[in-house]
Design an enzyme around this catalytic site. Structure first.
Site, PDB file in Angstrom:
ATOM      1  N   GLU A   1       0.770  -1.276  -0.082  1.00 15.50           N
ATOM      2  CA  GLU A   1      -0.170   0.034  -0.019  1.00 15.50           C
ATOM      3  C   GLU A   1       0.921   1.233   0.022  1.00 15.50           C
ATOM      4  OE1 GLU A   1      -2.891  -0.361   3.203  1.00 15.50           O
ATOM      5  OE2 GLU A   1      -4.084  -1.523   1.873  1.00 15.50           O
TER       6      GLU A   1
ATOM      7  N   GLU B   1      -6.392  -7.911  -0.926  1.00  9.87           N
ATOM      8  CA  GLU B   1      -6.822  -8.003   0.507  1.00  9.87           C
ATOM      9  C   GLU B   1      -8.415  -7.641   0.309  1.00  9.87           C
ATOM     10  OE1 GLU B   1      -4.443  -5.311   3.211  1.00  9.87           O
ATOM     11  OE2 GLU B   1      -2.640  -6.043   2.382  1.00  9.87           O
TER      12      GLU B   1
END
Ligand code: GAL
Length: 663
Positions: free
Chosen positions: A144, A304
């Protein structure tokens, strides 16, 4: 090799004796892939040059023996303490000039040469070690990127990089002074060396400088990712490279980042513990998937996908039976070729002890495991066929990081949120069961019947011309408030009446406007008076007709929304931010007048989406609620999954197909 469902796995958090049980349970659930190692630098290199990859090799081999492949993360979002001890300058500095310290994650400066050297050493060793490992199929760079770096990093290394970036862009300091309008408040510079990172000021900031800073930060993150991508490409030419994005997050320009990757991945937590509502509205989740598909114009992975209750210090709610599966299938319906659940087993230690996985702390399979197993058993057989297929929307919404940055720097109205406004327009189409693409303004728009370009605040002559050409050739374009206000340097344009050259295709001029801060206003459309928000462009007609008029204030009776025919096309200008009902009605009008087709009809909370390839078109109907719902489709399809066509039980997913003949 079928890779469609997986989990994020952290074997290093558990005793080795447990690994085989995990692999067995995963296999029984239908897991085909795991992502591992993206935070385990210390475990792989406990001191400089002392590499311990054996444990990870063992985990990869064990999983492979159960038919489960591995995606490995480079662990560069969590440099270990010994690196910080050796090179404390790696710790980032925030806007207040304070260092952020070790103890969480993302405690790194991405320009720092010492950190880059550590990364080079480590990523080289790791990629060489796993290049020919039969269990490994690809890599996730870092984790991320941009997350936690909102006000970072202001250190000397970043300052030097920023100065170089500016010098490369402007060449001469005089050019920068003009572009930044430094005549204001005596902000002129004599040299690039005088320019700092934007540490907190006594008061105010220069919007042009801030736009460059935001762009520089994005470029720096892309460069940081490239530093690793180059090493991985060289050492592992047979592996893919991806990165886990965060939907609409703005810190890094995801279109630019996507150029380094084979495909984009996404992380989504619709019921994050930080949310004030049971979960994110379905249309926002759907839009997130669509923008992710748009970053590379191809299918993506969910790296995710929320599996269970989210939580750090506090927790979100437990997901309803079937909710997780409905969310996963929503991802698939919008273009996910693989869905990886976060995480396999709820962790017993560290910050994320309450971020629940497929298994609870006990490791005993329960309801969530069984739901995941059922989902995979039902839909895995179709996943291979979905691979590579895409929706073919007739509507596009223009999305731009540059507009987002400029409107974060100066939101005009305190509550104006660029992405929020995209969501509002998106919902108008979503509710009508009309698929939407997110595109960049300069993309080829000719395939779309209707293009909505909200908040075209920063305007360039090229973009103006692009929109003019689109309409001239028959396109239907929606432009909105705050269009054509700024030039590319974030300076207000003075050579025109708003909305600039686009006023010709809109058939309007906007000599005045009103920020609806502490002020209520409405618009009359048809026979209804709708509340409006944030803004009122006070429009003079120059050939257009008024579709809606303001219902109050000194401009009562003046146009709020206009329509104009130009060339073979049409332009609608929306001079305000419509509230939900108004948006619904406007979107219906735009759709009707652009010949855009809907997939069907269903109440709120039921999603209808499609993917297609050269030979087949699939329809997904997903009940995102815990109530029974009904729906109808506008075409006939063969039902592949589901009990009763037209009737949905809570969180039920129906799947249909239509073969395309004659191709
Ligand atoms: C994501 C992140 C994961 C984990 C998860 C739950 O943003 O990529 O590493 O932290 O959130 O908090």
């Amino acid at each position: 090799m079928r890779i469609h469902f997986g989990v994020d796995y952290y074997p290093e958090h558990w005793p080795r004796e447990r690994w085989e049980t995990d692999a067995k349970l995963m296999k029984e659930m239908g897991v085909q892939v795991v992502r591992m190692a993206e935070f385990s630098w210390f475990k792989m290199e406990p001191s400089e040059g002392e590499f311990h990859f054996e444990w990870l090799e063992d985990a990869v081999a064990l999983l492979d023996s159960y038919g489960i492949k591995s995606v490995l993360g480079t662990p560069t979002a969590a440099p270990p303490a010994w690196i910080i001890e050796k090179n404390p300058e790696i710790l980032p500095i925030d806007m207040q000039g304070r260092r952020r310290h070790f103890g969480g994650r993302h405690h790194d400066c991405q320009s720092n040469p010492a950190y880059r050297a550590h990364i080079k050493r480590f990523v080289t060793a790791m990629t060489k070690r796993f290049a020919n490992n039969p269990g490994v199929i690809g890599w996730q760079i870092d984790n991320e990127l941009g997350n936690s770096h909102w006000d970072l990093c202001m250190c000397d290394s970043c300052k030097q990089r920023y100065q170089e970036w500016l010098e490369n862009k402007y060449k001469k300091i005089e050019t920068l002074n003009d572009a930044w309008g430094t005549a204001f408040w005596s902000q002129g510079f004599n040299s690039f060396a005088q320019i700092g990172t934007p540490l907190i000021t006594a008061v105010g900031e220069n919007p042009s400088a801030m736009l460059d800073w935001r762009t520089f930060c994005s470029d720096l993150i892309v460069d940081f990712a490239k530093w690793q991508a180059d090493i991985i490409r060289e050492n592992c030419p047979n592996h893919f490279i991806t990165h886990n994005y965060m939907c609409f997050d703005e810190k890094v320009n995801y279109y630019d980042l996507g150029e380094l990757l084979d495909f984009v991945s996404n992380d989504i937590y619709p019921a994050g513990n930080w949310q004030q509502q049971p979960h994110q509205p379905c249309h926002m989740m759907a839009a997130s998937h669509d923008v992710i598909r748009g970053y590379k114009k191809k299918p993506f992975w969910m790296m995710e996908q929320q599996a269970n209750t989210a939580g750090w210090g506090t927790m979100g709610h437990a997901l309803d039976p079937g909710q997780m599966a409905a969310w996963a299938m929503q991802s698939v319906a919008h273009g996910a070729d693989a869905v990886v659940f976060f995480r396999w087993r709820t962790c017993a230690m560290g910050t994320e002890q309450y971020w629940h996985g497929i298994l609870g702390h006990s490791g005993i399979p329960g309801r969530v495991y069984q739901e995941a197993q059922k989902l995979i058993k039902t839909f895995e057989p179709y996943m291979e066929e979905f691979q590579g297929s895409m929706p073919k929307p007739e509507v596009a919404i223009v999305h731009s990081f540059r507009q987002a940055y400029a409107l974060q720097i100066q939101p005009n109205h305190p509550d104006l949120w660029y992405v929020g406004q995209l969501h509002k327009y998106y919902k108008g189409f979503y509710d009508q069961k009309i698929p939407v693409d997110f595109v960049q303004g300069m993309d080829d728009l000719s395939q779309y019947k209707l293009v909505v370009a909200p908040l075209q605040y920063i305007m360039t002559p090229e973009l103006e011309q692009h929109y003019i050409d689109y309409v001239e050739n028959g396109g239907h374009l929606v432009l909105t408030m705050r269009t054509g206000v700024k030039d590319d340097n974030n300076l207000c344009m003075t050579d025109r009446c708003l909305p600039g050259r686009l006023g010709d295709i809109c058939g309007i001029e906007i000599p005045e406007y009103d920020c609806l801060f502490c002020k209520e206003c409405s618009a009359l459309y048809g026979s209804k008076d709708y509340p409006i928000e944030k803004w009122a462009d006070i429009i003079t007609l120059k050939g257009a007709t008024a579709l809606a008029e303001y219902g109050s204030s000194f401009y009562k009776g003046m146009p709020a929304v206009t329509e104009n025919t130009y060339g073979k096309g049409k332009v609608w200008y929306v001079g305000t931010e419509p509230t939900e009902d108004f948006m619904t009605d406007l979107a219906e009008y735009f759709v009707k007048n652009s010949d855009v087709e809907s997939l069907g009809s269903a109440p709120e909370g039921v999603e209808i989406m499609t993917r297609e390839n050269a030979s087949q078109k699939w329809i997904f109907v997903i009940n995102m609620t815990n109530e029974n719902k009904v729906y109808s489709l506008n075409d006939s399809y063969k039902m592949l999954e589901g009990e009763r066509e037209g009737d949905l039980k809570p969180y039920e997913v129906h799947l249909f197909v239509k073969k395309k003949y004659g191709r």
